[in-house]
Motif scaffolding. Structure first.
Motif, short mmCIF file in Angstrom:
data_model
loop_
_atom_site.label_atom_id
_atom_site.label_comp_id
_atom_site.label_asym_id
_atom_site.label_seq_id
_atom_site.Cartn_x
_atom_site.Cartn_y
_atom_site.Cartn_z
N GLU A 139 -7.30 2.07 -5.37
CA GLU A 139 -6.66 1.24 -4.36
C GLU A 139 -5.48 1.93 -3.66
N TYR A 140 -4.84 2.90 -4.35
CA TYR A 140 -3.63 3.51 -3.78
C TYR A 140 -3.73 5.03 -3.65
N ASN A 141 -4.89 5.59 -4.00
CA ASN A 141 -5.11 7.04 -3.91
C ASN A 141 -4.08 7.84 -4.71
N LEU A 142 -3.64 7.29 -5.82
CA LEU A 142 -2.73 8.01 -6.70
C LEU A 142 -3.55 8.76 -7.75
N PRO A 143 -3.42 10.08 -7.84
CA PRO A 143 -4.16 10.84 -8.85
C PRO A 143 -3.79 10.36 -10.25
N ARG A 144 -4.73 10.44 -11.16
CA ARG A 144 -4.48 9.98 -12.52
C ARG A 144 -3.31 10.71 -13.20
N PRO A 145 -3.17 12.04 -13.03
CA PRO A 145 -2.01 12.70 -13.64
C PRO A 145 -0.68 12.15 -13.12
N THR A 146 -0.63 11.84 -11.81
CA THR A 146 0.59 11.27 -11.23
C THR A 146 0.86 9.89 -11.82
N THR A 147 -0.17 9.08 -11.91
CA THR A 147 -0.03 7.74 -12.48
C THR A 147 0.49 7.81 -13.92
N SER A 148 -0.09 8.68 -14.71
CA SER A 148 0.33 8.81 -16.11
C SER A 148 1.79 9.25 -16.19
N LYS A 149 2.20 10.15 -15.31
CA LYS A 149 3.58 10.64 -15.29
C LYS A 149 4.54 9.52 -14.92
N ILE B 54 4.05 6.22 -15.19
CA ILE B 54 4.08 5.20 -16.23
C ILE B 54 4.95 5.66 -17.40
N ALA B 55 4.85 6.93 -17.76
CA ALA B 55 5.68 7.48 -18.82
C ALA B 55 7.16 7.41 -18.44
N ALA B 56 7.47 7.69 -17.17
CA ALA B 56 8.86 7.62 -16.71
C ALA B 56 9.38 6.19 -16.74
N ALA B 57 8.53 5.23 -16.36
CA ALA B 57 8.93 3.83 -16.39
C ALA B 57 9.24 3.38 -17.82
N ARG B 58 8.48 3.89 -18.77
CA ARG B 58 8.74 3.57 -20.17
C ARG B 58 10.07 4.19 -20.63
N ARG B 59 10.31 5.44 -20.27
CA ARG B 59 11.55 6.11 -20.68
C ARG B 59 12.78 5.39 -20.14
N SER C 171 0.81 -1.22 0.00
CA SER C 171 0.00 0.00 0.00
C SER C 171 0.84 1.27 0.00
N ASP C 172 2.09 1.19 0.50
CA ASP C 172 2.94 2.38 0.60
C ASP C 172 4.05 2.39 -0.45
N PHE C 173 3.86 1.67 -1.56
CA PHE C 173 4.95 1.54 -2.52
C PHE C 173 5.39 2.88 -3.09
N ALA C 174 4.50 3.89 -3.10
CA ALA C 174 4.82 5.18 -3.70
C ALA C 174 5.27 6.21 -2.66
N ALA C 175 5.46 5.79 -1.41
CA ALA C 175 5.73 6.74 -0.33
C ALA C 175 7.03 7.51 -0.50
N GLN C 176 8.04 6.90 -1.13
CA GLN C 176 9.35 7.53 -1.30
C GLN C 176 9.49 8.27 -2.63
N GLY C 177 8.39 8.40 -3.34
CA GLY C 177 8.43 9.11 -4.60
C GLY C 177 8.77 8.21 -5.78
N MET C 178 9.21 8.81 -6.85
CA MET C 178 9.42 8.10 -8.11
C MET C 178 10.78 7.39 -8.14
N THR C 179 10.97 6.44 -7.24
CA THR C 179 12.20 5.65 -7.24
C THR C 179 12.10 4.55 -8.29
N ASP C 180 13.23 3.94 -8.61
CA ASP C 180 13.20 2.83 -9.57
C ASP C 180 12.37 1.68 -9.03
N ASP C 181 12.43 1.46 -7.71
CA ASP C 181 11.63 0.38 -7.13
C ASP C 181 10.14 0.68 -7.27
N ALA C 182 9.75 1.94 -7.04
CA ALA C 182 8.35 2.31 -7.19
C ALA C 182 7.90 2.18 -8.64
#
Length: 220
Positions: free
Chosen positions: A169-179, A181-186, A133-144
């Protein structure tokens, strides 16, 4: 932590007592760069029992399931009346909940093997383990980004919207999620690559074996 049945929308009010799934024993698809091994074509059979299910349809339904555009889908549907006095008609066919059957087949397990990271190692599972549930707590790390990539691949393969699941399920705003996912692709963490495996591929879903099968045998 969320459970599988909390993330996959349960068909038939959470129970699928009359659906049987038979996955393929060989071949299939490598999805999202080897994160998922889809054991298809699979066969899902709906066995109606009016005495147990008040909403049972009038037919035995057999679905052929395969991968279409990176997700599980029905590619063939065969109906057989359970009563000689009940004909197959267009009106009744329109009532067949094909989408629910496909979602239920994904929920039952067996159609997919998941190649997931667990700490510094990787494991192969028959059922998907969602991120903590807290996977995004540390920000946009490689693990996250790895965690969100795993969930993205799972959602897409099972016909769900990743942004909706992450918001719910994780209360992540859609703009954050899209950002993210784009970073994971890059960074090459999320790879939108799908390859059909050779018919003689026996089903070891480890990424190395999948890439050997799809790359070496296909000349890639």
């Amino acid at each position: 932590m969320q459970q599988l049945d909390e993330i996959v929308p349960a068909a038939f009010n959470g129970a699928v007592p009359f659906l049987e799934l038979t996955p393929a024993s060989q071949g299939g698809w490598s999805l999202y760069g080897g994160r998922i091994h889809a054991r298809v074509p699979a066969t899902a059979t709906y066995l109606p029992d009016p005495e147990e299910d008040e909403e049972a349809i009038d037919y035995r339904a057999t679905l052929t399931l395969d991968v279409v555009n990176g997700r599980l889908a029905c590619t063939q549907l065969t109906l057989q009346s359970i009563d000689d006095e009940i004909p197959v008609t267009s009106d009744r066919i329109r009532k067949i909940p094909v989408g629910e059957f496909v979602a239920a087949a994904a929920e039952l397990g067996g159609a997919f093997d998941y190649y997931q990271r667990a700490g510094s190692a990787y494991k192969v599972t028959k059922s998907f383990s969602p991120p903590p549930s807290d996977f995004a707590a540390q920000g946009m790390t490689d693990d996250a980004l790895e965690q969100i990539s795993q969930l993205y691949a799972f959602c897409m393969a099972t016909g769900q919207k990743p942004t909706g699941v992450l918001a719910r399920e994780y209360n992540l705003p859609r703009p954050t999620t899209s950002k993210w996912i784009a970073a994971a692709r890059r960074k090459g963490i999320l790879v939108d690559e799908h390859r059909r495996l050779p018919d003689d591929f026996i089903g070891d879903p480890l990424e190395r074996r999948i890439h050997e099968a799809t790359g070496a045998k296909d000349g890639g």
